[in-house]
Design a protein around this motif. Structure first.
Motif, mmCIF file in Angstrom:
data_model
loop_
_atom_site.group_PDB
_atom_site.id
_atom_site.type_symbol
_atom_site.label_atom_id
_atom_site.label_comp_id
_atom_site.label_asym_id
_atom_site.label_seq_id
_atom_site.Cartn_x
_atom_site.Cartn_y
_atom_site.Cartn_z
ATOM 1 N N SER A 224 67.466 39.909 106.091
ATOM 2 C CA SER A 224 66.342 40.627 106.437
ATOM 3 C C SER A 224 65.895 41.482 105.962
ATOM 4 O O SER A 224 64.969 42.414 105.397
ATOM 5 N N GLN A 225 67.191 41.808 104.743
ATOM 6 C CA GLN A 225 67.036 42.567 103.629
ATOM 7 C C GLN A 225 66.846 42.285 102.379
ATOM 8 O O GLN A 225 66.677 43.000 101.114
ATOM 9 N N ASN A 226 67.362 41.042 101.716
ATOM 10 C CA ASN A 226 67.459 40.886 100.262
ATOM 11 C C ASN A 226 67.224 39.158 100.331
ATOM 12 O O ASN A 226 67.474 38.328 101.555
ATOM 13 N N LEU A 227 67.019 38.851 99.042
ATOM 14 C CA LEU A 227 67.377 37.511 98.745
ATOM 15 C C LEU A 227 68.137 37.901 97.869
ATOM 16 O O LEU A 227 68.991 37.890 96.978
ATOM 17 N N GLN A 228 69.680 36.441 98.124
ATOM 18 C CA GLN A 228 70.528 36.395 97.635
ATOM 19 C C GLN A 228 70.287 34.990 96.644
ATOM 20 O O GLN A 228 69.788 33.917 97.143
ATOM 21 N N CYS A 229 71.502 34.692 96.339
ATOM 22 C CA CYS A 229 72.001 33.205 94.902
ATOM 23 C C CYS A 229 72.446 33.339 94.792
ATOM 24 O O CYS A 229 74.215 33.220 94.589
ATOM 25 N N PHE A 230 73.447 31.466 94.786
ATOM 26 C CA PHE A 230 74.500 31.313 95.208
ATOM 27 C C PHE A 230 74.649 29.445 94.083
ATOM 28 O O PHE A 230 73.591 29.352 93.416
ATOM 29 N N THR A 231 76.112 29.287 93.693
ATOM 30 C CA THR A 231 75.531 28.519 92.632
ATOM 31 C C THR A 231 76.326 26.941 93.830
ATOM 32 O O THR A 231 76.117 27.433 95.127
ATOM 33 N N VAL A 232 75.434 25.812 93.927
ATOM 34 C CA VAL A 232 75.426 24.762 93.820
ATOM 35 C C VAL A 232 76.622 23.614 93.067
ATOM 36 O O VAL A 232 76.616 23.891 91.693
ATOM 37 N N ARG A 233 76.361 22.727 93.495
ATOM 38 C CA ARG A 233 77.314 21.801 93.036
ATOM 39 C C ARG A 233 77.156 20.234 92.707
ATOM 40 O O ARG A 233 77.562 19.267 92.523
#
Length: 838
Positions: A224-233
């Motif tokens: 609702s407040q941000n764009l998150q970025c995660f690593t992937v495998r």
């Protein structure tokens, strides 16, 4: 557990100049399609340029509100929607996970429904169950049904780098791996779908998510407040599918089970929808009414009656508060550099965190290299350089740090392309001070020095290596000094270290190594002293422990007579067995063994000593390598022929008799009776000479040797004697030339003819009895009369057998019209009586 690193995958940010509020959007072939809200029924089209710049191309109207949009290539299977037939819905079912074939047990029928004109290809479409997972609200830690509602699902294909295949006259990329991602509000799951279906990553979000999109390098999630970025495998899993040498001493890759990281949380007001296209993130934001009011509210100092009156007249609907953004992700090289720099803050504090960050950087670069368009990329050379550099950094980590995975130093350094000299410069300080070296570095050095590398260390580097092993692992010093890479080491320095180690832990290998270096120094007195320290059998075990000591001729050392005497006095069987073991374990090559045995027996270049023949024969018993077997079979055959043709006896008694070889080695076959029949006629042979003859005949009676390849080797044996005749007949028989073999026996040794026919003319070849052998015997017997009783005897034997096999009419048609009735009558009667009895 998700670890948070403050890295910055997001670059420039641009606003898409939409005229109306977007409801849905999608990308394809550098074009962005934006569908407006339900009331307008229009789709705006934009061209996506570099750095996320958008150029309006136009718009078109739709017949009704756009509910969903998706872009696909022509002929894509998405034109065949799956129809799920749900008969009932049960609310409180247990959570279930079914993988692969087991997922059929979900009992949800799925049928394919084509939405296009059927073609030859569509007939072959099939439904394959891959994964079934069900969540139940009553089992959820979040409690509410809304909190376990699935909001994103996606299939991500990864293609083999640079690999294209032709299907139906169209070139397409070769699929390497397939990944399935789906997300609930608080958790996401990433599955690898290949030969096996397995869960490879679980993502726990810090707050409730609205939507998620997976790419080969990142997972992007909006809340609702941000764009998150995660690593992937994905790249770690795909790399293992692409390269079978991953996770060996040659190559390595960070594990699929590595903890995922949050790279960045970018604040936005009201993220609503997201999609991914190349290196762009398209993000729709829409602020709620209270957000807009809060954003527009004046400060306390500006409040007044007038301001309040103006504010009360403002229509909040005239300020919709929406935006469509194109956010560029930064280049792989830039983010890679940032990760490497950030990892340095953990070098001396948190070992595992440092390795984790460098592994993330490595996977980031690996994913870019696995992109199908990598070969045409402008960053190709920079990415390859970064890949090698990241391998070197990881090699440094596993060499310097005390970790359970220290062995990974070896494959990562190999992948980096660094030489041993370069690695030594990275890890070893200048000067003579004593450093502490971890297991990974010693493991790398030990393996690198034990290989037959062409790299020769300088005298200085070699001295440093001796110093390192003397303090870290002194028992390895004798083996290290036998490495080809240590050729430039000073013999006096080598001897000094060996003497130091001998005081602590003496061994036969160390003694032999001292003798080796004594020869290099030309000190025969020291050499003899060392060689007299152990019994001969113990010395043989020492050569098994370090086979490079057998390669002294390669090192340019002339072996003195004393050395040869020491080795030759060993039990020959033990020495041969030791050398066979070395060869089978790839410690000594065939040519090196040849040189060793010739040198040991002081034989000339063209003479093959019996000890070498014993080695070849022993190797035939145990070896399973086809190319080696054929080479050995030709070698021993050639030597048997050479000895037989020149009447050259072996200088020593062979270790095994022909009978021993037949019983222990499948390549030597039982000598067939007709061969013994031929050999019994004529001259007798010396016992030693006969041993080579029987060995050769046994090989030709076996099924392993390639007769066609052996014919040139067998050429010196003419048909002048019985040995030559057996060789010729055996070769013709193995090559299927039975008529030629029969003709040779008729001319040279009719005594063996019936024995030959009984053994060889069976099955499909049985007709040769009456079609070839019987007419030829009749003809030759008629010509010689009673002068050749052997032919007459063979003819009678043949008639007896043919009379048993043929019908009376067929038998009669074969008999010669000018024959003596009295001669053939008994056989005719026998054939007739057999017919009556049956």
């Amino acid at each position: 557990m998700v670890q948070l690193y403050n890295l910055h995958p997001f670059g420039s940010q641009r606003v898409v100049p939409c005229k109306q509020e977007p409801a849905h959007f999608c990308c394809g072939q550098d074009v962005l399609f934006v569908a407006s809200t339900a009331a307008s029924c229009r789709v705006e089209v934009f061209a996506v340029r570099e750095q996320g710049r958008c150029e309006a191309l136009g718009s078109f109207a739709t017949l009704g509100p756009v509910l969903r949009m998706a872009h696909s290539s022509a002929g894509h299977p998405s034109t065949h929607p799956l129809q799920l037939e749900l008969d009932e819905f049960i609310i409180c079912q247990k959570p279930v996970e079914l993988l692969g074939e087991e997922s059929k047990q979900c009992e949800i029928p799925v049928t394919l429904e084509s939405t296009e004109v059927p073609t030859e290809d569509t007939k072959h479409f099939q439904v394959q169950y891959l994964l079934f997972r069900r969540f139940a609200p009553d089992q959820s830690p979040f409690g509410l049904c809304e909190e376990t509602k699935l909001h994103s699902i996606q299939l991500l294909p990864v293609y083999q780098t640079g690999m294209w295949i032709c299907m139906n006259t169209q070139w397409t990329r070769k699929l390497l791996s397939l990944f399935c991602f789906f997300s609930l509000p608080h958790v996401g799951y990433l599955y690898s779908i290949g030969k096996l279906v397995e869960l490879i990553s679980t993502y726990q979000y810090s707050e409730k998510s609205e939507q998620a999109v997976l790419t080969p390098q990142f997972l992007h999630v909006i809340t609702s407040q941000n764009l998150q970025c995660f690593t992937v495998r994905c790249s770690a899993a795909a790399a293992r599918g692409e390269d079978p040498y991953i996770d060996t001493t040659v190559k390595a890759c960070p594990p699929v089970t590595l903890d995922v990281c949050t790279l960045r949380m970018q604040l936005f007001i009201g993220p609503r929808a997201i999609c991914h296209f190349k290196n762009h993130i398209i993000l729709l934001t829409k602020a709620d009414t209270e957000d807009i009011t809060e954003r527009r509210r004046p400060t306390r100092r500006m409040l007044s009656r007038k301001a309040d009156s103006i504010k009360s007249k403002t229509n909040s609907e005239s300020e919709p508060g929406w935006n469509l953004y194109i956010i560029n992700t930064v280049s792989t090289i830039q983010l890679y550099r940032e990760m490497v720099d950030y990892s340095r803050t953990y070098e001396n504090v948190k070992t595992e965190s440092c390795i984790h960050l460098l592994s993330e950087a490595h996977l980031l670069v690996r994913a870019a290299i696995m992109d199908p368009h990598f070969l045409k990329s402008d960053e190709k050379e920079d990415l390859l350089k970064a890949f090698r550099e990241s391998c070197a950094f990881l090699g440094d980590c596993y060499s310097r740090f005390d970790t359970k995975d220290y062995h990974l130093a070896l494959p990562y350094y190999r992948m980096s392309g660094l030489s041993m000299t370069e690695v030594l410069k990275r890890l070893v300080s200048e000067g003579d001070e004593i450093q502490t070296y971890e297991r990974g570095f010693i493991f790398y050095l030990t393996h690198s020095l034990n290989e037959d590398s062409n790299e020769e260390l300088s005298k200085e580097s070699g001295n440093k290596v001796l110093q390192i092993f003397y303090h870290a692992d002194p028992v390895q010093l004798p083996h290290i000094l036998c490495s080809p890479s240590m050729r430039n080491i000073c013999p006096l320095t080598a001897m000094k270290y060996l003497q130091k180690v001998e005081k602590m832990m003496p061994s036969v290998v160390l003694t032999l190594t001292k003798a080796f270096w004594a020869l290099k120094m030309g000190d025969l007195t020291m050499y003899e002293h060392e060689m007299d320290s152990y019994k001969e059998t113990t010395l043989a075990c020492g050569f098994i422990g370090q086979p490079r000591l057998l390669q002294q001729r390669k090192e340019g050392i002339v072996m003195p007579t004393e050395f040869a005497v020491h080795l030759k006095e060993m039990q020959p069987g033990l020495l041969v067995a030791a050398t066979v073991a070395l060869h089978e374990n790839s410690k000594i090559e065939l040519e090196e063994a040849d040189i060793f045995f010739k040198m040991l027996c002081n034989s000339s270049e063209n003479t093959i000593p019996q000890l070498l023949m014993d080695f070849w024969e022993a190797l035939l018993v145990v070896s399973s390598k086809e190319d080696i077997l054929q080479e050995l079979l030709l070698r021993v055959t050639s030597q048997y022929v050479w000895r037989i043709s020149r009447k050259q006896f072996p200088e020593t008694k062979p270790l095994k008799t022909t009978e021993d070889l037949i019983n222990s080695c499948s390549h030597f076959g039982l000598i067939v009776p007709w061969v013994s029949s031929i050999m019994s006629v004529g001259c007798s042979y010396d016992k030693d000479y006969h041993e080579d003859i029987s060995r050769l005949q046994s090989l030709l009676c076996g099924q392993s040797i390639n007769i066609a390849s052996a014919l040139p080797v067998l050429e010196p044996l003419t048909e002048a004697d019985n040995v030559g005749l057996t060789v010729r007949v055996l070769c013709n028989t193995r090559l299927g030339k039975y008529e030629e073999a029969i003709d040779q026996l008729l001319r040279r040794c009719p005594d063996a003819l019936v024995f030959y026919a009984q053994h060889e003319l069976k099955g499909d070849n049985q007709a040769l009895w009456w079609n070839n052998l019987l007419p030829e015997l009749c003809k030759r017997t008629r010509l010689t009369g009673n002068d050749c009783p052997v032919l007459t005897s063979s003819l009678k034997e043949t008639l007896s057998i043919v009379a048993m096999e043929l019908e009376l009419r067929d038998f009669l048609s074969l008999l010669p019209e000018d024959g003596t009735a009295a001669f053939f009558l008994p056989h005719l009667l026998h054939c007739s009586q057999r017919k009556l009895l049956t």
